[in-house]
Enzyme design. Sequence first.
Site, PDB file in Angstrom:
ATOM      1  N   SER A  73      18.176  55.866  49.685  1.00  0.00           N
ATOM      2  CA  SER A  73      17.083  56.398  48.882  1.00  0.00           C
ATOM      3  C   SER A  73      16.553  57.649  49.546  1.00  0.00           C
ATOM      4  O   SER A  73      16.389  57.686  50.764  1.00  0.00           O
ATOM      5  CB  SER A  73      15.967  55.376  48.740  1.00  0.00           C
ATOM      6  OG  SER A  73      14.843  55.944  48.101  1.00  0.00           O
ATOM      7  N   ARG A  95      24.151  56.322  44.762  1.00  0.00           N
ATOM      8  CA  ARG A  95      23.859  55.054  44.095  1.00  0.00           C
ATOM      9  C   ARG A  95      23.270  55.341  42.718  1.00  0.00           C
ATOM     10  O   ARG A  95      22.729  56.431  42.464  1.00  0.00           O
ATOM     11  CB  ARG A  95      22.876  54.194  44.890  1.00  0.00           C
ATOM     12  CG  ARG A  95      21.534  54.839  45.109  1.00  0.00           C
ATOM     13  CD  ARG A  95      20.459  53.843  45.495  1.00  0.00           C
ATOM     14  NE  ARG A  95      20.107  52.952  44.411  1.00  0.00           N
ATOM     15  CZ  ARG A  95      19.033  52.183  44.403  1.00  0.00           C
ATOM     16  NH1 ARG A  95      18.204  52.176  45.429  1.00  0.00           N
ATOM     17  NH2 ARG A  95      18.763  51.401  43.389  1.00  0.00           N
ATOM     18  N   THR A 108      10.130  51.776  45.383  1.00  0.00           N
ATOM     19  CA  THR A 108      10.070  50.802  46.474  1.00  0.00           C
ATOM     20  C   THR A 108       8.803  49.959  46.396  1.00  0.00           C
ATOM     21  O   THR A 108       8.843  48.734  46.583  1.00  0.00           O
ATOM     22  CB  THR A 108      10.143  51.520  47.831  1.00  0.00           C
ATOM     23  OG1 THR A 108      11.358  52.281  47.904  1.00  0.00           O
ATOM     24  CG2 THR A 108      10.120  50.521  48.974  1.00  0.00           C
ATOM     25  N   CYS A 140      32.458  59.894  39.086  1.00  0.00           N
ATOM     26  CA  CYS A 140      32.476  59.129  40.340  1.00  0.00           C
ATOM     27  C   CYS A 140      32.204  60.073  41.509  1.00  0.00           C
ATOM     28  O   CYS A 140      32.900  61.075  41.679  1.00  0.00           O
ATOM     29  CB  CYS A 140      33.826  58.447  40.531  1.00  0.00           C
ATOM     30  SG  CYS A 140      33.986  57.651  42.154  1.00  0.00           S
ATOM     31  N   CYS A 199      35.167  53.479  47.379  1.00  0.00           N
ATOM     32  CA  CYS A 199      33.992  53.120  46.590  1.00  0.00           C
ATOM     33  C   CYS A 199      32.750  52.952  47.463  1.00  0.00           C
ATOM     34  O   CYS A 199      32.749  52.188  48.430  1.00  0.00           O
ATOM     35  CB  CYS A 199      34.267  51.833  45.820  1.00  0.00           C
ATOM     36  SG  CYS A 199      32.887  51.247  44.826  1.00  0.00           S
ATOM     37  N   CYS A 249      28.164  52.588  44.053  1.00  0.00           N
ATOM     38  CA  CYS A 249      27.070  53.191  43.290  1.00  0.00           C
ATOM     39  C   CYS A 249      26.951  52.597  41.889  1.00  0.00           C
ATOM     40  O   CYS A 249      25.906  52.725  41.256  1.00  0.00           O
ATOM     41  CB  CYS A 249      27.241  54.706  43.217  1.00  0.00           C
ATOM     42  SG  CYS A 249      28.510  55.291  42.073  1.00  0.00           S
ATOM     43  N   CYS A 267      30.523  53.898  37.478  1.00  0.00           N
ATOM     44  CA  CYS A 267      31.647  53.649  36.563  1.00  0.00           C
ATOM     45  C   CYS A 267      31.366  52.466  35.650  1.00  0.00           C
ATOM     46  O   CYS A 267      31.709  52.483  34.461  1.00  0.00           O
ATOM     47  CB  CYS A 267      32.934  53.429  37.356  1.00  0.00           C
ATOM     48  SG  CYS A 267      32.835  52.098  38.582  1.00  0.00           S
TER      49      CYS A 267
END
Length: 567
Positions: free
Chosen positions: A51, A295, A331, A484, A535, A538, A541
């Site tokens: 984040s 992400r 958060t 991606c 990968c 995130c 896809c």
Amino acid sequence: MSDREAMEFDVLVVGGGPAGLAAAIRLKQVSPGLSVCLVEKGSEIGAHILSGAVLEPRALDELFPDWRDDPPALATPAGEDRFMLLTERRAFRLPTPPQMHNHGNWIVSLGNVCRWLGAKAEALGVEVYPGFAASETILEDGQVRGVVAGVMGIARDGEEGPNFQPGMELRATYTLFAEGCRGSLTKRLEAKFDLRRDAWPQTYALGMKELWEIPKERHTPGLVWHSVGWPLPRDTYGGSWLYMLGENLVSTGFVVGLDYPNPWLSPFDEFQRFKTHPEVRKMLEGGKRIAYGARALNEGGWQSIPRLAFPGGALIGDGAGFLNVPKIKGTHLAMKTGMLAAEAAAEALAGDRRAVLDAYPRSIQSSWVAEELKGVRNIRPGFAKLGFWGGMAHAALDTYVLKGRAPWTMKHHADHETLRDAAQSPRIAYPKPDGVLSFDRLSSVFLSNTNHEEDQPVHLVLKDPARWKAVNWDRFRSPESRYCPAAVYEAVGPEAERVLKGEPDAQALEAPGGQSAEVEAGDAAARLVINAQNCVHCKTCDIKDPSQNIDWHTPEGGGGPNYIGGM
């Protein structure tokens, strides 16, 4: 499986992010005698936490009123706010919207915050198991009874390998799911219990982040810098941040709404292009990029929150969609929802142990969480409906005139439905990375410390491999190879090479020693290769695929990125 061992708890928490950790801690604070277990698929608490975080401490103040006496590492008080409109060469400072005022907030490494919370949870007696991926929900008599976690050693062909471990049945009276955005078990629970029947579709964004170390003379501790505009087209929602924390660190990131329409758009390359803007260049120049990650983010807001409680369990945090898009923060909301679910579970365990924690959604409705999200519910869909300039005007009207009390609620549409055919969309020519401010995907994935055991089933599954050629290639020219951010998807073959010639990813993308799974999709002219080793989890896809053909499954525990330091 009959050879699985089982452990029993009062409450099980799935996910070691802010929501899950706050829930576990709150349970022990209000009922110290409860047995509480938390499982996390990352190799350690904080390993999968990403984040660009300015923390509003409202929930943390409630959880630990004295936390400032021993704050998490790198926590830096927020200072000056700057909100910028970028054109290709210039930057214009705009009035900072009230939701984005950060006086009293803190710039933090959210990974460090979670490590700090993890230590607090263990000190209170929570059993914390990192590296344990929850791969299956235990359902009995229509009720969640826990999860199966820690399955290891299944070979690529799906058979039990020499190091096979069947995992554990972690059983509990109540299971709180805190998997984060687009959690794999959460997605199945939403379908099983029809949790989304009264909610608008969720809409998402892809957030990409880099951590830089810059010269001291360029560093302004506490600076909170945001921008909108260039390089994104006007039909695409998004923006950027630069947060200066610690002594010489800068968290910089870029967010692209996944309802974008042009299949040729590459969010990763838009991020790299953003850093070449003169205003950004002067802040990063002379620095060194030391970390990268990506992400997906929930952006649907209040109208996209599903039903939160179901027999034996509840959804909390970002997994349920609690994020304030105009404020660019979630958060504090994630933590508060975890705390409210914990209080409802503790009350039920001390009382009638009812199957459904219906006190939890009621407490959300009467909390500051609902008040905050209801007040900004129309801002994000305003951009989707009205475009950039119309969305800006509508946001100003909603904020300054209506003050979040409009008598209507705007709806969202599903992100996978928004792509135009490639033939009807302008191609985008992205500059080659310079290796100084802009970079390629593979060098970026390397910085995320991503790794998966090679001999395990590929966790990115095409439900119908034949659909890739007919839909993804023939209509959209393999958008997954562009959306991606980790070079997982690659269209190969003579036709693919011809059509994609000159694009940054028209090359072999498998990382050295990586796990490459060639999918039987397409034909000799154009086919898809999935480099699952790359990968970064995130989930883009799983969200953006136009026919919802890609299904993200949980890989073995400990796999994926390992975000360290200031991520």
